[in-house]
Design a protein around this motif. Sequence first.
Motif, mmCIF file in Angstrom:
data_model
loop_
_atom_site.group_PDB
_atom_site.id
_atom_site.type_symbol
_atom_site.label_atom_id
_atom_site.label_comp_id
_atom_site.label_asym_id
_atom_site.label_seq_id
_atom_site.Cartn_x
_atom_site.Cartn_y
_atom_site.Cartn_z
ATOM 1 N N UNK A 107 -6.395 -3.341 6.823
ATOM 2 C CA UNK A 107 -7.516 -3.945 6.653
ATOM 3 C C UNK A 107 -8.884 -2.998 6.467
ATOM 4 N N UNK A 108 -8.948 -1.841 7.276
ATOM 5 C CA UNK A 108 -10.046 -1.013 7.349
ATOM 6 C C UNK A 108 -10.031 -0.423 5.973
ATOM 7 N N UNK A 109 -8.926 0.003 5.526
ATOM 8 C CA UNK A 109 -8.864 0.713 4.043
ATOM 9 C C UNK A 109 -9.143 -0.199 2.966
ATOM 10 N N UNK A 110 -8.667 -1.536 3.217
ATOM 11 C CA UNK A 110 -8.989 -2.634 2.154
ATOM 12 C C UNK A 110 -10.490 -2.559 1.991
ATOM 13 N N UNK A 111 -10.949 -2.757 3.121
ATOM 14 C CA UNK A 111 -12.526 -2.966 3.028
ATOM 15 C C UNK A 111 -13.346 -1.674 2.412
ATOM 16 N N UNK A 112 -12.900 -0.553 2.729
ATOM 17 C CA UNK A 112 -13.412 0.656 2.461
ATOM 18 C C UNK A 112 -13.321 0.953 1.011
ATOM 19 N N UNK A 113 -11.986 0.445 0.433
ATOM 20 C CA UNK A 113 -11.900 0.746 -1.196
ATOM 21 C C UNK A 113 -12.659 -0.254 -1.849
ATOM 22 N N UNK A 114 -12.757 -1.506 -1.240
ATOM 23 C CA UNK A 114 -13.486 -2.367 -2.175
ATOM 24 C C UNK A 114 -14.897 -2.024 -1.998
ATOM 25 N N UNK A 115 -15.572 -1.327 -0.720
ATOM 26 C CA UNK A 115 -16.978 -0.888 -0.976
ATOM 27 C C UNK A 115 -17.104 0.089 -1.773
ATOM 28 N N UNK A 144 -5.964 -2.617 -4.955
ATOM 29 C CA UNK A 144 -4.650 -3.498 -4.923
ATOM 30 C C UNK A 144 -3.540 -3.111 -4.207
ATOM 31 N N UNK A 145 -3.338 -1.824 -3.999
ATOM 32 C CA UNK A 145 -2.422 -1.283 -3.091
ATOM 33 C C UNK A 145 -2.605 -1.589 -1.513
ATOM 34 N N UNK A 146 -3.896 -1.397 -1.143
ATOM 35 C CA UNK A 146 -4.258 -1.875 0.185
ATOM 36 C C UNK A 146 -4.119 -3.498 0.449
ATOM 37 N N UNK A 147 -4.464 -4.179 -0.684
ATOM 38 C CA UNK A 147 -4.266 -5.576 -0.511
ATOM 39 C C UNK A 147 -2.684 -5.984 -0.588
ATOM 40 N N UNK A 148 -1.977 -5.306 -1.102
ATOM 41 C CA UNK A 148 -0.302 -5.394 -1.009
ATOM 42 C C UNK A 148 -0.030 -5.127 0.345
ATOM 43 N N UNK A 203 -1.777 -5.304 3.259
ATOM 44 C CA UNK A 203 -2.358 -6.299 4.042
ATOM 45 C C UNK A 203 -1.113 -7.628 3.936
ATOM 46 N N UNK A 204 -0.865 -7.873 2.822
ATOM 47 C CA UNK A 204 -0.113 -9.020 2.527
ATOM 48 C C UNK A 204 1.429 -8.875 3.311
ATOM 49 N N UNK A 205 1.874 -7.686 3.178
ATOM 50 C CA UNK A 205 3.157 -7.347 3.663
ATOM 51 C C UNK A 205 2.968 -7.116 5.091
ATOM 52 N N UNK A 206 1.949 -6.891 5.587
ATOM 53 C CA UNK A 206 1.725 -6.653 6.929
ATOM 54 C C UNK A 206 1.837 -8.084 7.733
ATOM 55 N N UNK A 207 1.187 -9.014 7.051
ATOM 56 C CA UNK A 207 1.267 -10.530 7.400
ATOM 57 C C UNK A 207 2.652 -11.119 7.397
ATOM 58 N N UNK A 208 3.025 -10.651 6.581
ATOM 59 C CA UNK A 208 4.774 -11.080 6.518
ATOM 60 C C UNK A 208 5.494 -10.402 7.596
ATOM 61 N N UNK A 209 5.158 -9.050 7.788
ATOM 62 C CA UNK A 209 6.007 -8.893 9.096
ATOM 63 C C UNK A 209 5.791 -9.287 10.341
#
Length: 205
Positions: free
Chosen positions: A5-13, A46-50, A52-58
């Motif tokens: 989640x932190x990585x996703x926020x960082x790359x979006x920023x 896109x990779x970070x979003x994937x 996060x989505x996989x983490x939610x599935x796990x």
Amino acid sequence: MAMSIVGLGGWITALIGLLYVLVVWLSPVFGFLFVPLLCYSFYRTVIQLTQVFTGMRMLRVMQEYPWRILWQVRRGLGDHPAAEAKGIWIELPTRGDSNEGIPLVFVKHHRASWWMRRIGGPRTDSGLKSQLDPLWFAGDSRFLGVVAVSGRKSGTPRRLHFLYQPSALGKGGDARKSGENVSAVDLDRARRAGAQFPSERVTLN
């Protein structure tokens, strides 16, 4: 999960910042210099979003199924005749009270290179192979699950990886040749863990 989640926020920023600098501060003449950076930032987002989505599935799987510690599980690089998909596989039990093994294939290879090197073949270093013993597993191999290995110091699961049968996520795949007869309880539990398949694809006991 937190790091994803932190990585996703960082790359979006980073992506928004690069666009802002390109549009507001730079002349169009220098725009081509930012194209590679923008493309890479978009790719990482896109990779970070994937992830996060996989983490939610796990997380859903682990909330529904307890961890099991398994020793000397069968695994291989070649195609398994009973698998729904082609690729490297690990043979895992269906549920907590069963030792029946059904192969789960690494359908998606993203972040799976660590596992591939240790599943290996006859020439794979025995030290690498031993890192998969014991193997942690939460799930039902007829549908989906999470695999992990023991941490060197803590003894808790790490290197978590989400595995699934293609038919359990509506991604095609042949109906199971073995273990396809499941109870309504097993089916409901798999759905709560994230499985998405029509009822007619599963034969109830």
